[in-house]
Design a protein around this motif. Structure first.
Motif, PDB file in Angstrom:
ATOM      1  N   ASP A 476      50.102  48.664  54.233  1.00  0.00           N
ATOM      2  CA  ASP A 476      50.436  47.636  53.353  1.00  0.00           C
ATOM      3  C   ASP A 476      49.325  47.464  52.349  1.00  0.00           C
ATOM      4  N   ALA A 477      49.051  48.471  51.417  1.00  0.00           N
ATOM      5  CA  ALA A 477      47.921  48.486  50.553  1.00  0.00           C
ATOM      6  C   ALA A 477      47.956  47.218  49.768  1.00  0.00           C
ATOM      7  N   GLY A 478      49.019  46.721  49.249  1.00  0.00           N
ATOM      8  CA  GLY A 478      49.035  45.436  48.422  1.00  0.00           C
ATOM      9  C   GLY A 478      48.696  44.316  49.326  1.00  0.00           C
ATOM     10  N   GLN A 479      49.090  44.242  50.553  1.00  0.00           N
ATOM     11  CA  GLN A 479      48.741  43.106  51.234  1.00  0.00           C
ATOM     12  C   GLN A 479      47.223  43.053  51.525  1.00  0.00           C
ATOM     13  N   ALA A 480      46.552  44.407  51.870  1.00  0.00           N
ATOM     14  CA  ALA A 480      45.193  44.306  51.758  1.00  0.00           C
ATOM     15  C   ALA A 480      44.497  44.285  50.546  1.00  0.00           C
ATOM     16  N   ALA A 481      44.780  44.360  49.410  1.00  0.00           N
ATOM     17  CA  ALA A 481      44.150  44.141  48.451  1.00  0.00           C
ATOM     18  C   ALA A 481      44.185  42.703  48.001  1.00  0.00           C
ATOM     19  N   ASP A 482      45.363  42.097  48.257  1.00  0.00           N
ATOM     20  CA  ASP A 482      45.578  40.526  48.250  1.00  0.00           C
ATOM     21  C   ASP A 482      44.609  40.073  49.230  1.00  0.00           C
ATOM     22  N   ALA A 483      44.294  40.335  50.449  1.00  0.00           N
ATOM     23  CA  ALA A 483      43.582  39.533  51.305  1.00  0.00           C
ATOM     24  C   ALA A 483      42.267  39.838  50.874  1.00  0.00           C
ATOM     25  N   TYR A 484      41.734  40.836  50.585  1.00  0.00           N
ATOM     26  CA  TYR A 484      40.429  41.312  49.923  1.00  0.00           C
ATOM     27  C   TYR A 484      39.976  40.323  48.821  1.00  0.00           C
ATOM     28  N   ALA A 485      41.009  40.003  47.852  1.00  0.00           N
ATOM     29  CA  ALA A 485      40.865  39.301  46.781  1.00  0.00           C
ATOM     30  C   ALA A 485      40.442  37.805  47.248  1.00  0.00           C
ATOM     31  N   HIS A 486      41.430  37.364  48.244  1.00  0.00           N
ATOM     32  CA  HIS A 486      40.664  35.929  48.767  1.00  0.00           C
ATOM     33  C   HIS A 486      39.460  36.000  49.455  1.00  0.00           C
ATOM     34  N   VAL A 487      39.122  36.942  50.001  1.00  0.00           N
ATOM     35  CA  VAL A 487      37.852  37.147  50.679  1.00  0.00           C
ATOM     36  C   VAL A 487      36.705  37.181  49.612  1.00  0.00           C
ATOM     37  N   LEU A 488      36.943  37.975  48.522  1.00  0.00           N
ATOM     38  CA  LEU A 488      35.825  38.027  47.530  1.00  0.00           C
ATOM     39  C   LEU A 488      35.469  36.859  46.881  1.00  0.00           C
ATOM     40  N   SER A 489      36.708  35.960  46.516  1.00  0.00           N
ATOM     41  CA  SER A 489      36.496  34.750  45.981  1.00  0.00           C
ATOM     42  C   SER A 489      35.595  33.920  46.956  1.00  0.00           C
ATOM     43  N   ASP A 490      35.815  33.833  48.149  1.00  0.00           N
ATOM     44  CA  ASP A 490      34.939  32.868  48.913  1.00  0.00           C
ATOM     45  C   ASP A 490      33.612  33.489  49.144  1.00  0.00           C
ATOM     46  N   ARG A 491      33.496  34.787  49.262  1.00  0.00           N
ATOM     47  CA  ARG A 491      32.141  35.262  49.473  1.00  0.00           C
ATOM     48  C   ARG A 491      31.316  35.215  48.175  1.00  0.00           C
ATOM     49  N   ILE A 492      31.811  35.208  46.964  1.00  0.00           N
ATOM     50  CA  ILE A 492      31.099  34.867  45.762  1.00  0.00           C
ATOM     51  C   ILE A 492      30.757  33.327  45.781  1.00  0.00           C
ATOM     52  N   ARG A 493      31.519  32.553  46.217  1.00  0.00           N
ATOM     53  CA  ARG A 493      31.418  30.980  46.184  1.00  0.00           C
ATOM     54  C   ARG A 493      30.119  30.957  47.186  1.00  0.00           C
ATOM     55  N   LEU A 495      28.262  33.334  49.090  1.00  0.00           N
ATOM     56  CA  LEU A 495      27.055  34.245  49.188  1.00  0.00           C
ATOM     57  C   LEU A 495      26.455  34.466  47.941  1.00  0.00           C
ATOM     58  N   GLY A 496      27.228  34.376  46.799  1.00  0.00           N
ATOM     59  CA  GLY A 496      26.912  34.783  45.391  1.00  0.00           C
ATOM     60  C   GLY A 496      27.231  36.152  45.106  1.00  0.00           C
ATOM     61  N   GLU A 497      27.322  36.575  43.997  1.00  0.00           N
ATOM     62  CA  GLU A 497      27.850  37.898  43.389  1.00  0.00           C
ATOM     63  C   GLU A 497      27.069  39.042  43.775  1.00  0.00           C
ATOM     64  N   ASN A 498      25.762  38.918  44.113  1.00  0.00           N
ATOM     65  CA  ASN A 498      24.891  39.929  44.407  1.00  0.00           C
ATOM     66  C   ASN A 498      24.516  40.191  45.816  1.00  0.00           C
ATOM     67  N   HIS A 499      25.239  39.415  46.738  1.00  0.00           N
ATOM     68  CA  HIS A 499      24.838  39.486  48.200  1.00  0.00           C
ATOM     69  C   HIS A 499      25.577  40.732  48.673  1.00  0.00           C
ATOM     70  N   PRO A 500      24.994  41.499  49.349  1.00  0.00           N
ATOM     71  CA  PRO A 500      25.519  42.898  49.815  1.00  0.00           C
ATOM     72  C   PRO A 500      27.004  42.922  50.098  1.00  0.00           C
ATOM     73  N   ASP A 501      27.231  41.570  51.039  1.00  0.00           N
ATOM     74  CA  ASP A 501      28.565  41.632  51.735  1.00  0.00           C
ATOM     75  C   ASP A 501      29.437  41.345  50.509  1.00  0.00           C
ATOM     76  N   THR A 502      29.223  40.732  49.678  1.00  0.00           N
ATOM     77  CA  THR A 502      30.031  40.469  48.329  1.00  0.00           C
ATOM     78  C   THR A 502      30.324  41.750  47.932  1.00  0.00           C
ATOM     79  N   LEU A 503      29.279  42.641  47.758  1.00  0.00           N
ATOM     80  CA  LEU A 503      29.483  43.982  46.877  1.00  0.00           C
ATOM     81  C   LEU A 503      30.498  44.751  47.949  1.00  0.00           C
ATOM     82  N   ALA A 504      30.186  44.809  49.350  1.00  0.00           N
ATOM     83  CA  ALA A 504      31.179  45.386  50.136  1.00  0.00           C
ATOM     84  C   ALA A 504      32.657  45.162  49.988  1.00  0.00           C
ATOM     85  N   THR A 505      32.745  43.651  49.766  1.00  0.00           N
ATOM     86  CA  THR A 505      34.248  43.193  49.642  1.00  0.00           C
ATOM     87  C   THR A 505      34.996  43.777  48.268  1.00  0.00           C
ATOM     88  N   ARG A 506      34.014  43.591  47.201  1.00  0.00           N
ATOM     89  CA  ARG A 506      34.402  44.313  46.009  1.00  0.00           C
ATOM     90  C   ARG A 506      34.782  45.716  46.002  1.00  0.00           C
TER      91      ARG A 506
END
Length: 703
Positions: A476-493, A495-506
């Protein structure tokens, strides 16, 4: 009189200066008015000093920040006070403190003000000032100042002292905001500090360090509290650093503050913090002191976390020489440094060395610390991890599964290390091919993480990140993409946009959006990921190489091969597409003849930036390999699938002597596109085949 508001303070100070013919810009006057806390007495005496000394507001603020200048030197002398005042600012505050000390709880206002004078003026958690170490210090200070032996101080009495000081406008106490409940004017703090002796500073510094450590949470779930505590540690270092080394060791709160930076995602800040701490420790304790070496070890660790693995390895090697000389080869400090080195060795891909070092280490952990020490358990976990990375997934899963009850017994089910073992188990389950089982295990693990660590802890975010991956692996690639989008929003909030983990989620979000059918969007996002990883991690970081490879893959999928694996650039030139080597080996040492079989293995070695050179094998495309020999010979299997983890093995059986051509065609399994074809020749002379490396001739194909 109540303090002025900020605007009232600005107006008052501007008016007083104008009355003496002074005109200064608001950008200079407002910061000074704010720093003086709106206190009318402070404002009027500051204005008088400015006029008398002929200096500007900016210069006056710099003098306030200069610890070598006493506050009494920054106010008019008693005979030159403005507005018929008879008391200097410092004297007025001293009188206020004496009055507050006579209020209930008697004798605690001055000791409390002494404690707060060494902490962050912008906010001290109330729990710090009502903790047992602070209560003990308050009692000692009260007894010393009054020359009496009183009763122990209670938390309620400490809070009462804060309320009394609040009523006298000596500090601001707001219990509704516990993380920053106590705020103190810098000028009040300064006046208080200037009355302290060196012994007072040492005593107060140790007590406050103990208090900060006492309320520091075991996990970083409460980010606001941890941030406030770090700010108070920084202020304590600024005003009373020598006291933090008074007993011949660096206080533990200094290490805790640094670790909290890294655990909160600020890996670069943690790296720099421990470099500074190592310098300070060497100054106060000596270059070979255990705490100096411990700070260097943590500096090396966080240096590796920022991506400078080579630099970290060099530091570890140098550190181990010093540790063996100073504390011996069997000291826990030396063994733990070797464990860090082993982990660091595996990060850039030297897994064989990581396995060898980890195996040797485990024997030393068992011998020196025993089987139940948390360090020994962690060494067992790490050894299992590297075995798994070396290809023994079944063995890694079994060893980790065996470890879990031991972690629960020794550390408890909710300890972060226990959760890490659960995380590894879920990972190996997926690596073994059970993507639905891995997703279910991660889902269950997240229930524990949310309860123990909270939703914003970096480990919780990492668990959600990995869960999203395995959801995609279930199909389910679509479900994975949706889940990553939620994680990305929280990691930006968090850890910040330039944290290595944020970049990994992107990066992974882009991957699964591509898998869901939007290859163009994936290619565009990977361009930005490569650009940002170069900026944050550097050109040579493994994650940067991985992003280049992923970018090249999606560029190939959309037919963009002119700048494969490169980020956005103003350069109009094109890159030569990276190469890919297909290596063939004869496994058997014998020289089979006609009608005799020999085994041949196929291995793909893509160059950095090639579509198949993704560092995480899970994200490399599965390749379908068709093997064909046009002449009188057999090759089995004729069709196989290559997953980049293990070599493919074929059995070749010639039916006659002479030259034989073997052709391998590699297809992208998902799309069926022919990606590459290689041919090689084998010469069967009589009954002999040349053993050794077979060198293929590669033909590049688009598709």
């Amino acid at each position: 009189m109540k303090p002025f508001s900020e605007d009232e303070s600005l107006a008052y100070l501007t008016e007083q200066l104008a009355a003496s013919g002074r005109q200064e810009p608001e950008s200079e006057v407002r910061p000074l008015a704010t720093e003086l806390g709106g206190l009318p007495l402070a404002l009027s005496q500051a204005a008088a000093y400015l006029v008398d000394a002929g200096i500007g507001c900016g210069h006056y603020r710099s003098l306030l920040s200069d610890r070598a200048t006493h506050l009494t030197d920054l106010t008019p002398e008693s005979g030159a006070l403005p507005d018929d005042q008879t008391t200097t600012l410092a004297a007025a505050w001293s009188l206020s403190v004496e009055s507050a000390d006579r209020m209930r709880p008697v004798g605690l206002s001055r000791p409390m003000l002494r404690l707060t004078s060494l902490l962050d003026p912008n906010g001290v958690p109330e729990a710090v000032l009502t903790s047992p170490p602070s209560l003990h210090c308050l009692a000692d200070q009260r007894d010393a100042l009054t020359s009496t032996a009183g009763e122990p101080v209670t938390a309620a009495e400490a809070a009462g002292a804060l309320r009394t000081l609040h009523r006298f406008s000596l500090l601001d106490h707001d219990p509704a905001h516990p993380q920053q409940a106590v705020r103190v004017l810098k000028t009040v703090q300064r006046t208080t500090r200037e009355s302290l002796t060196a012994d007072d500073l040492h005593t107060l510094a140790r007590a406050l360090a103990d208090a900060l450590l006492a309320v520091w949470p075991q996990t970083t779930r409460d980010h606001a509290l941890v941030q406030a505590l770090r700010a108070n540690v920084d202020t304590l270092i600024l005003h009373a650093q020598p006291g933090l080394y008074a007993d011949g060791r660096a206080h533990r709160v200094l290490f805790t503050a640094g670790e909290s930076l890294g655990e909160g995602g600020q890996v670069m800040a943690a790296r720099e913090y421990f470099a500074s701490l190592a310098t300070a420790n060497a100054r106060y304790l000596g270059s070979e002191h255990a705490d100096t070496l411990a700070a260097l070890r943590r500096h090396a660790y966080w240096r590796s976390e920022t991506g400078d693995v080579t630099g970290a390895l060099d530091l570890y090697e140098q550190l181990l020489v010093r540790l063996r000389d100073s504390v011996g080869p069997d000291s826990p400090e030396t063994i733990f440094a070797r464990a860090d080195l082993a982990w660091c060795q595996g990060r850039p891909g030297d897994i064989t060395q990581a396995v060898a070092t980890s195996s040797e280490l485990l024997s030393d952990f068992l011998r020196v610390l025993g089987p139940d020490d948390p360090g020994t358990l962690t060494a067992r976990h790490n050894l299992a991890w590297w075995h798994g990375k070396a290809g023994d997934i079944t063995g890694a899963a079994a060893a980790t599964d065996e470890l879990l009850p031991e972690f629960i017994r020794v550390l408890g089910p909710d300890h972060p290390a226990t959760l890490t073992v659960r995380h590894s188990l879920a990972q190996w389950r997926g690596e073994a091919g059970d993507a639905p089982g891995a997703a279910a295990a991660y889902d269950e693990l997240l229930t524990h993480m949310l309860r123990v660590l909270g939703p914003d802890h970096p480990a919780t975010l990492a668990g959600r990140h990995d869960l999203a991956w395995w959801l995609g692996q279930t199909g389910d690639a679509g479900q994975a993409a949706d889940a990553y989008a939620h994680v990305l929003s929280d990691r930006i909030r968090i850890l910040g946009e330039n944290h290595p983990d944020t970049l990994a989620t992107r990066a992974d979000l882009a991957w699964w959006r591509g898998q869901a059918g939007n290859a163009q969007e994936a290619a565009q996002e990977y361009k930005l990921v490569v650009r940002d990883r170069i900026h944050v991690l550097g050109e040579n970081h493994p994650d940067t190489f991985a992003a280049r490879a992923d970018l090249a893959y999606w560029q190939a999928m959309v037919g963009d091969t002119t700048q494969r694996g490169t980020p956005p650039s103003d350069d109009d030139g094109t890159d030569t597409p990276p190469g890919c080597q297909v290596e063939l080996f004869l496994l058997d040492d014998t020289h089979p003849g006609v009608e005799q079989s020999t085994r041949i293995t196929l291995r793909v070695r893509p160059d950095p930036g090639h579509p198949w050179a993704v560092s995480d094998s899970r994200r490399r495309p599965t390749l379908e390999v068709l093997a064909l020999t046009p002449g009188p010979a057999d090759i089995e299997p004729a069709r196989a699938f290559y997953d980049h983890r293990t070599d493919l093995e074929f059995t070749f059986t010639p039916r006659r002597p002479g030259r034989h051509i073997i052709r391998f065609t590699l297809y992208e399994n998902a799309s069926g596109a022919a990606l590459q074809q290689v041919e090689t020749e084998l010469t069967v002379t009589g009954s002999d085949i040349d053993a050794g490396l077979l060198v293929p001739t590669a033909e590049r194909r688009q598709g």
